[in-house]
Write an enzyme that holds these catalytic residues in place. Structure first.
Site, PDB file in Angstrom:
ATOM      1  CG  ASP A  87      10.665   3.341  19.669  1.00 29.59           C
ATOM      2  OD1 ASP A  87      10.757   2.943  20.848  1.00 29.59           O
ATOM      3  OD2 ASP A  87      10.647   2.568  18.689  1.00 29.59           O
ATOM      4  CG  ASP A 109       7.830  -0.841  17.712  1.00 21.19           C
ATOM      5  OD1 ASP A 109       8.152  -1.169  18.861  1.00 21.19           O
ATOM      6  OD2 ASP A 109       6.729  -1.099  17.204  1.00 21.19           O
ATOM      7  CD  GLU A 141      10.859  -4.775  19.365  1.00 17.39           C
ATOM      8  OE1 GLU A 141      10.055  -4.268  18.568  1.00 17.39           O
ATOM      9  OE2 GLU A 141      10.579  -5.029  20.551  1.00 17.39           O
ATOM     10  CG  HIS A 173      10.013  -0.299  26.293  1.00 14.90           C
ATOM     11  ND1 HIS A 173      11.037  -0.572  25.414  1.00 14.90           N
ATOM     12  CD2 HIS A 173       8.872  -0.415  25.582  1.00 14.90           C
ATOM     13  CE1 HIS A 173      10.539  -0.837  24.223  1.00 14.90           C
ATOM     14  NE2 HIS A 173       9.225  -0.757  24.301  1.00 14.90           N
ATOM     15  CG  ASP A 174       8.730  -4.177  25.008  1.00 15.24           C
ATOM     16  OD1 ASP A 174       9.185  -4.181  23.847  1.00 15.24           O
ATOM     17  OD2 ASP A 174       7.803  -3.441  25.382  1.00 15.24           O
TER      18      ASP A 174
HETATM   19  O1  TEU Z   1       7.550  -4.832  20.832  1.00  9.87           O
HETATM   20  C1  TEU Z   1       7.442  -5.791  19.810  1.00  9.87           C
HETATM   21  C2  TEU Z   1       7.328  -7.181  20.350  1.00  9.87           C
HETATM   22  O2  TEU Z   1       7.008  -8.064  19.586  1.00  9.87           O
HETATM   23  C3  TEU Z   1       7.725  -7.607  21.720  1.00  9.87           C
HETATM   24  O3  TEU Z   1       8.150  -6.532  22.407  1.00  9.87           O
HETATM   25  C4  TEU Z   1       6.543  -8.307  22.452  1.00  9.87           C
HETATM   26  O4  TEU Z   1       5.662  -8.793  21.572  1.00  9.87           O
HETATM   27  C5  TEU Z   1       5.763  -7.347  23.325  1.00  9.87           C
HETATM   28  O5  TEU Z   1       6.655  -6.755  24.223  1.00  9.87           O
HETATM   29  C6  TEU Z   1       4.644  -8.111  24.082  1.00  9.87           C
HETATM   30  O6  TEU Z   1       5.095  -8.587  25.317  1.00  9.87           O
HETATM   31  C7  TEU Z   1       7.497  -3.489  20.301  1.00  9.87           C
HETATM   32  C8  TEU Z   1       7.618  -2.504  21.454  1.00  9.87           C
HETATM   33  O7  TEU Z   1       8.899  -2.648  22.070  1.00  9.87           O
HETATM   34  C9  TEU Z   1       6.499  -2.786  22.418  1.00  9.87           C
HETATM   35  O8  TEU Z   1       6.600  -1.924  23.569  1.00  9.87           O
HETATM   36  C10 TEU Z   1       5.173  -2.533  21.719  1.00  9.87           C
HETATM   37  O9  TEU Z   1       4.122  -2.944  22.580  1.00  9.87           O
HETATM   38  C11 TEU Z   1       5.086  -3.344  20.408  1.00  9.87           C
HETATM   39  O10 TEU Z   1       6.263  -3.299  19.622  1.00  9.87           O
HETATM   40  C12 TEU Z   1       4.014  -2.754  19.513  1.00  9.87           C
HETATM   41  O11 TEU Z   1       4.456  -1.517  19.007  1.00  9.87           O
END
Ligand code: TEU
Length: 559
Positions: A98, A199, A256, A328-329
């Site tokens: 990542d 990311d 992403e 995971h988000d």
């Molecule tokens: O997430 C970026 C992001 O903008 C979205 O995932 C969202 O803003 C976030 O999930 C808040 O709900 C990436 C990663 O996937 C995430 O796990 C990290 O927290 C984020 O970047 C910062 O690195």
């Protein structure tokens, strides 16, 4: 279209912290992943994307990196990582790491040096600005709530962080920063990585100089996304990064990227795009609100279908989306996209088939292959995720009671995807011999890998059959390159589409409801390749579907 090695691959996302713990500290580790390669090979996946395992204080679960060149001891050693890469390749699997380079951790040496001398060399690795009359330089809100600026103690200066204050943004306008990043990428690619998931990369280009935008909430701040709509020139950075790194190794890269404009898609994942692919977030964004989770609207079957059909149309001849139902988000996909109360195994398999067989690279998130579901929170104290805690406060500020706010965030919390993988019905679901860092989903006694790998009609084996079908010599061309054509799009609670290849045409047809339905299809079935549930009732082109029944059929070729 020039064929690429990754076009016919199936990807699987591992959240290492919750996958498998072998040293009893309650945190998943690399040894745990190595030990589960046979399980992943049985499933049939090819590409393994690991969420970050670099040194980190874990303020944002590793998305805050304090050393890009070392593995965090909680996850293992560099030798473990090298062993994982080697053992994966022995099984024709590829490892993606990542790439988190929009920001680093405030505990990274670069940032520590910057704090010592904000105007010096390392100060220029970040966005450090003078405040305005004792306030932050501008009114942008962090993704995790509150100002995106943090004051540097003892000064009138602030540093910028799009995410958590422990995640200072790296200044991509500084060529020295970019070269440091490229050097690190190549160092890892030289170790044999298959590529990277990249990311939050859309955030690296800001509108400068920093300026206020019209507030979009009572807090007087504006979402960073408002600024991003205006930001121009990210392509210079992304093209340079690809030229200096990825393309030298024929690496698979998946960005992403939220909110990419349709006319820009060819730049992002076309034949010569910045990336090999980008995630298709359309379904994940259904019903979302700029005001917060409390204002999210329900996902309906027809909204899900329309979103998928629109996305497929956009990608059409451009290239390959990376298709997901969760990560995971996000909350668990079966909770998000199946109507409440219909989380049957038939429904979970139906959802699997309709997303998995679309055009693009299918990504499976750990536990999705078992139909793992959202967990239960009894109080906000049980929640670990910083984003969820912020949204809980946003709901309280909007006037919701603590109970209501907890119900809201429980539905959308990222922690739903981060509960320990459910390997068996043994203690701690076989995840760890120690106390897991986060509570288990109590349903692990009934939803677990051991039970499902031993039951032919399980969700696990349905995913295994889907993967095998996509890879079958006879059908791989149509599933990888076949045109996507919606079928009867106006039919409610029914999702069907063709995949039209040179030699074969496939129909995926799903009755996305409890009630049975008989459909007259515009094509004639030649052979049923996959059925998730119930009997097959096909007469010529009339098909009777049971509740939540999906059929994958080879059909007569049409013009
Ligand atoms: O997430 C970026 C992001 O903008 C979205 O995932 C969202 O803003 C976030 O999930 C808040 O709900 C990436 C990663 O996937 C995430 O796990 C990290 O927290 C984020 O970047 C910062 O690195």
């Amino acid at each position: 279209m020039q064929k690429k090695w990754w076009h016919d691959k199936i990807a699987y996302q591992i959240y290492p912290k919750s996958f498998s713990d072998t040293d009893g500290d309650g945190i998943g580790d690399l040894r745990g992943i190595i030990n589960k390669l046979d399980y992943l090979q049985e499933l049939g996946v090819d590409i393994l994307w690991l969420s970050p395992i670099f040194c980190s204080p874990l303020a944002d679960q590793g998305y805050d990196i304090s050393d890009y060149y070392n593995i965090d001891p909680r996850f293992g050693t560099m030798e473990d990582m090298e062993e994982l890469i080697a053992k994966a390749r022995e099984k024709n699997m590829y490892i993606l790491m990542d790439l988190v380079v929009n920001h680093c951790s405030d505990e990274h040496i670069w940032f520590k040096e910057a704090l010592k001398d904000p105007d010096g060399r390392y100060g220029k690795y970040f966005y450090i600005e003078e405040g305005k009359n004792g306030n932050p330089p501008c009114n942008w809100r962090s993704y995790f709530g509150g100002s995106a600026w943090e004051k540097i103690s003892g000064t009138e200066k602030y540093y910028f962080h799009a995410f958590h204050k422990k995640q200072p943004d790296l200044n991509w306008e500084n060529p020295e920063v970019r070269q440091e990043i490229y050097k690190m990428i190549n160092w890892w690619l030289d170790k044999g990585l298959g590529g990277f998931r990249i990311d939050a990369i859309i955030n690296i280009k800001k509108v400068l100089p920093f300026k206020d935008y019209a507030p979009d909430r009572e807090d007087g701040m504006a979402s960073i996304k408002t600024m991003l709509k205006e930001a121009e020139g990210i392509g210079e950075f992304l093209s340079e990064m690809k030229r200096e790194t990825f393309e030298k190794y024929d690496a698979f890269t998946v960005g992403e990227v939220f909110d990419a404009k349709e006319e820009e898609l060819p730049l992002f994942f076309g034949e010569d795009g910045y990336f090999s692919s980008i995630f298709e977030f359309g379904p994940a964004l259904i019903g979302k609100s700029k005001d917060g989770w409390y204002d999210c609207k329900e996902v309906t079957v027809d909204k899900y279908k329309d979103t998928c059909f629109k996305s497929q149309k956009k990608a059409g001849k451009v290239g390959f989306w990376s298709n997901i139902i969760e990560n995971h988000d996000e909350p668990r996909g079966v909770n998000e996209f199946l109507p409440e109360g219909d989380l049957s195994e038939a429904g979970k398999k139906l959802l699997a088939a309709v997303y998995f067989l679309q055009k693009g690279i299918p990504f499976i998130y750990q536990g999705q292959e078992l139909g793992m579901e959202n967990t239960v929170f009894h109080s906000i104290e049980e929640v670990d995720d910083i984003s969820t805690k912020d949204e809980y406060q946003v709901a309280l500020d909007a006037g919701y009671s603590e109970e209501e706010a907890l119900r809201i965030v429980s539905k959308y919390s990222r922690d739903n995807a981060r509960t320990p993988f459910q390997w068996s019905d043994a203690e701690n679901a076989g995840f760890s011999s120690g106390k897991p860092w986060i509570s288990l989903n109590p349903n692990y006694s009934s939803i677990n890998a051991k039970e499902q790998t031993g039951r032919e009609d399980s969700v696990f084996h349905f995913y295994r059959k889907l993967i095998a079908l996509r890879k079958a010599e006879e059908y791989k061309e149509v599933f990888v390159y076949g045109e996507f054509v919606p079928v009867l799009p106006e039919k409610e609670n029914f999702m069907a589409y063709l995949r039209k290849g040179q030699e074969k045409t496939i129909l995926v047809a799903a009755n996305f409801q409890r009630e049975c339905v008989t459909i007259k299809l515009p094509v004639r079935c030649k052979k049923v390749l996959l059925n998730n549930d119930g009997e097959v009732k096909v007469q010529e082109s009339a098909v009777t579907f049971g509740g939540y029944q999906v059929l994958v059929m080879e059909v007569e070729q049409t013009e």
